[in-house]
Design an enzyme around this catalytic site. Structure first.
Site, PDB file in Angstrom:
ATOM      1  N   ASP A 164     -55.106  61.897  66.202  1.00  0.00           N
ATOM      2  CA  ASP A 164     -56.507  62.222  65.967  1.00  0.00           C
ATOM      3  C   ASP A 164     -56.907  63.243  67.030  1.00  0.00           C
ATOM      4  OD1 ASP A 164     -59.033  62.232  64.855  1.00  0.00           O
ATOM      5  OD2 ASP A 164     -59.135  60.058  64.700  1.00  0.00           O
ATOM      6  N   GLU A 221     -75.642  57.263  59.846  1.00  0.00           N
ATOM      7  CA  GLU A 221     -74.367  56.552  59.998  1.00  0.00           C
ATOM      8  C   GLU A 221     -73.236  57.555  59.812  1.00  0.00           C
ATOM      9  OE1 GLU A 221     -73.521  53.611  57.033  1.00  0.00           O
ATOM     10  OE2 GLU A 221     -74.292  54.814  55.390  1.00  0.00           O
TER      11      GLU A 221
END
Length: 857
Positions: free
Chosen positions: A267, A609
């Site tokens: 990542d 979110e």
């Protein structure tokens, strides 16, 4: 003169070498042989450079620049025009892997077509390549996780089935000469929040049973059933080791146990977390971190720490032969895609991008994603003769519908627009009503901006912090800004994550006079100029703040300019401007008093979110939620409408489960719309007015409230999801229809089997209602006397279309894996002898399930 002669001679020599066809240039050889030959010709420094996501060109060998980073979560992301499908969690609600496969086949075609076009300009830059970091098959274990919207829900089996369909569609037909794209299973493993501490969080004390039955199955299936070409390791640590440096995860399990032969990518900037003091800090510096990552199985870095690999070799931290192992996988992948060839190998025309066929798929997927949760007195579908009020903060917000990691559609149909196509203006009232979270909200005036004949702001970007030279990109932003580098996301394609600047300019011509507020939330050097005057020299706003008020005159033109430059590691620029409107519940209700029905479009948004965000308003933290209830202002509006005698159809937009206990009382109907993509408004209107019979099923449990949730940072599955808790508000697999289905008594071809046998089950199902519709038959399994195991766990499902008054027999095969559970003695998943319950029906709720027993000898 000698220098010029030397460079000319070198150039001619390189051209002569390239004219001689080396084995790696021979397209008749297989990808592995070509990769081996090319590997043998690279220097150590070149190898290190090619192991970073932004891989440079190596002209002497004819290697083009290549950027590994691309996104296709629910459509080709972040590279301009694309068909935007519903967010992943919405697509999971379809329980339709065939439709999902077809949708991602369309996405793959758009991706290839766009990449072919980009390749005409030379090397492929960010969001232009053929390696897509999709799908996200993490388990959505807690509804507070902001990135749960990117997943296929809380169930390992559903996640696996949907993820396999996505990978197979993206990568193209097996046996093709070249792969269409490469997919990536992420984020491996045991990763699902919190967002705010993901760089330092250690998922520890994970029960082996939770690991093997919950967190790993989808990854295993994508490797073994779909041949996924990439796996992305996660930010967090697992049992004390960063996931991208975990020998257990990346070598013992992924390669040794599962036989994965693709590449592992980190990542973004996860390797930096190895040595940063505010992160995992397991390594002393970048050189040790790079060596540790490679030694433990990470092949490709999203980031720049692998540039230290030559020093790591010189210092004896890693052998060059180990680097060759990783780089061979990367080179092989590029040859498998045909990216190293002179011409594109999949000649897909650009006309497929947002074609009519793809638009139709996006609409179909949006329709199938919608879940009808409540329908008192069969108020839905709505009578078209009624007078309808459309209210709520999400009624006409197109950007909200895109979700995150999105592309940009040619047009997005909002709910308000769609209802206007159904009803004449005489039967329709639009009333904004309230904001998502605040008692005072902004009515955006972006629609009154244009420049050079284009609506919105013209955006220019430079890959330096002083806006010097020619911009690397000029773009147009037609809606409020939501820009961030959090999660290693660029402001725009081709723009640096760090060391960049931007200018946004427009001409604002208001139609009404009045005060216009300029709202910012920013992290970076930001200034606001109006008509050449620098009205705010240094905007400082951690949260959304009104930094300036313009007393605007109708018809007058105002030149607005925003300058931004990256200052801190994580840059952000959120901006909107318009009239401030205090919420007045009584006034809003008065304006809809003549309506027969109120459609309230509420919920939350991807701006609240998501991934590692700076949102700090009540109820939200860092992209996650701190509670799951509907924001207070919306709840008060719905209760006030109820008190006024209004019948309310509540359409909820969210990427996660909501606590709707009060709303089940204040609303007649509740429709879960997720973030439904470009065709979302049309899909919802089709459901509301009966042109489509709802068929979506919940891929997550809807809890009653936050009190039903364990500690967010506790990764134990105890008390979580339908598999380990009971008494939810709405259960996993639940969804209503406008017709009625009955499920008869199932038959097994045998009730006693050996542990390697398959058992066939036949389930009769009838449509006893007045409308044609779809039902999803669901099968769950429980091992009797397994006190430590799940209450039940899904092991099969099938959507079935049935005409009114007709019946069908659904025939399914329950393979040996249907009865696999973790055995603590052998410390692995096996099919153990014993008695099992096969539960079948139309949701995970026991009242919707019937039981039949199977004995395994």
């Amino acid at each position: 003169m000698k220098k010029i002669f030397f460079y000319l001679l070198s150039f001619l020599f390189s051209m002569t070498l390239l004219a001689q066809q080396y084995p790696y240039q021979n397209t008749k050889l297989n990808a592995n042989d070509r990769a081996k030959d090319l590997l043998s010709r690279l220097t150590l420094e070149e190898k290190a450079a090619l192991m970073q996501n932004n891989s440079p060109a190596i002209p002497r060998l004819g290697i083009k620049a290549y950027e590994w980073w691309n996104e296709a979560l629910h459509g080709v992301g972040r590279s301009g025009l694309a068909t935007v499908f519903p967010q992943a969690i919405g697509m999971a609600a379809s329980f339709n892997e065939t439709l999902l496969f077809n949708s991602f086949t369309a996405i793959a075609d758009e991706a290839r077509a766009k990449s072919n076009k980009f390749s005409e300009q030379g090397g492929l830059k960010r969001y232009q390549g053929l390696t897509y970091w999709t799908p996200n098959v993490n388990i959505f274990r807690d509804p507070r996780w902001g990135r749960g919207q990117e997943t296929y829900g809380e169930d390992p089996f559903l996640t696996s089935r949907m993820g396999v369909a996505v990978v197979k569609a993206l990568q193209g037909p097996e046996g093709s000469e070249y792969d269409k794209l490469h997919a990536c299973a992420k984020h491996y493993a045991v990763h699902s929040g919190p967002e705010w501490n993901r760089h330092s969080f250690n998922a520890e004390n994970i029960k082996p049973r939770d690991l093997w039955e919950t967190y790993l199955p989808a990854f295993k299936d994508l490797v073994q059933k779909a041949n996924v070409k990439e796996v992305m390791c996660a930010y967090n640590s697992f049992e004390g080791e960063p996931c991208c440096g975990s020998n257990r995860l990346l070598t013992q399990i992924l390669r040794d146990d599962w036989g994965f032969d693709g590449l592992v990518v980190s990542d973004c900037w996860a390797i930096s977390d190895f040595y940063h003091t505010n992160a995992h800090a397991t390594q002393p510096d970048a050189t040790h971190a790079a060596a540790n990552a490679v030694l433990n199985g990470t092949d490709l870095e999203c980031g720049s720490d692998f540039r230290n690999l030559p020093d790591a070799v010189k210092n004896g931290l890693v052998d060059e032969k180990r680097i060759d192992v990783s780089l061979l996988r990367l080179l092989k992948a590029r040859f498998e895609l045909g990216e190293m060839n002179e011409k594109p190998v999949w000649e897909i025309p650009y006309s497929v991008v947002n074609s009519k066929e793809h638009q139709a798929l996006a609409l179909r997927m949006a329709e199938e994603s919608i879940v009808l949760l409540q329908n008192k007195n069969n108020i839905l579908p709505l009578n078209r003769k009624l007078k309808v009020a459309v209210m709520g903060p999400n009624a006409k917000d197109s950007v909200m519908q895109w979700g995150n990691y999105n592309g940009f559609p040619a047009h997005t149909v909002t709910l308000l627009e769609a209802v206007r196509k159904v009803l004449p203006e005489s039967q329709l009232i639009y009333e904004w009503g309230c904001d998502r979270t605040n008692d005072v909200a902004i009515s955006s005036l972006f629609s009154e901006c244009s420049i050079d004949g284009k609506k919105g702001f013209v955006a220019q970007y430079w890959n330096n912090t002083t806006a010097e030279g020619n911009p690397v990109l000029t773009d147009v932003l037609s809606s409020p800004f939501h820009l961030t580098t959090m999660g290693a996301t660029a402001f725009a394609a081709g723009v640096n994550i760090q060391n960049f600047s931007a200018r946004y300019k427009t001409i604002f011509k208001p139609t009404k006079s009045g005060d216009v507020a300029f709202q910012f939330q920013t992290n970076g050097r930001t200034s606001l100029t109006i008509d050449g005057e620098n009205v705010v020299k240094n905007v400082f706003a951690n949260n959304t703040t009104n930094v300036y008020t313009l007393k605007a005159e109708a018809g007058k033109s105002y030149i607005i300019e925003i300058l931004f430059s990256q200052k801190n590691a994580d840059a952000a620029l959120n901006f909107d401007f318009g009239s401030l409107i205090p919420v007045d519940l009584a006034a809003s209700i008065a304006r809809v008093k003549d309506s027969d029905i109120v459609i309230f479009a509420g919920g939350i948004a991807p701006s609240l979110e998501g991934e590692e965000m700076r949102v700090t308003i009540p109820g939200f933290k860092g992209g996650d939620r701190t509670d799951i209830e509907l924001p207070s202002i919306q709840r008060r509006m719905l209760q006030a409408l109820k008190a006024a005698g209004k019948k309310v159809v509540f359409v909820n937009f969210s990427g996660s489960a909501m606590g709707f206990v009060p709303e089940t009382e204040s609303c007649e109907a509740i429709v879960q719309a997720w973030y439904p993509g470009q065709a979302g408004g049309t899909a919802i209107a089709n459901v509301l007015f009966g042109d489509y019979n709802p068929s979506g099923r919940l891929p997550v449990t809807f809890y009653k409230n936050s009190n039903q949730l364990p500690d967010f940072e506790d990764y134990s599955m105890k008390g979580r999801t339908y598999r380990f808790m009971s008494n939810p508000l709405f259960p996993f697999g639940f969804g209503l229809s406008y017709t009625n289905f009955t499920i008869g008594k199932a038959k097994l071809n045998k009730t006693t089997i050996k542990n390697n046998e398959t058992v066939d089950i036949t389930i009769p199902i009838s449509n006893t209602g007045k409308l044609n519709g779809s039902e999803t038959v669901q099968i769950y399994v429980r091992k009797i006397n397994d006190t430590d195991g799940p209450l039940k766990t899904m092991r099969e499902f099938q959507r079935v279309e049935i005409e009114s008054g007709k019946s069908k027999d659904v025939k399914l095969s329950l393979k040996p894996s249907t009865f696999e559970f973790f055995d603590s003695v052998q410390a692995k998943v096996i099919v153990a002898s014993g008695d099992y319950e096969v539960l079948y029906g139309k949701s995970s709720d026991l009242k919707d399930l019937k039981v039949i027993k199977v004995t395994i000898q």
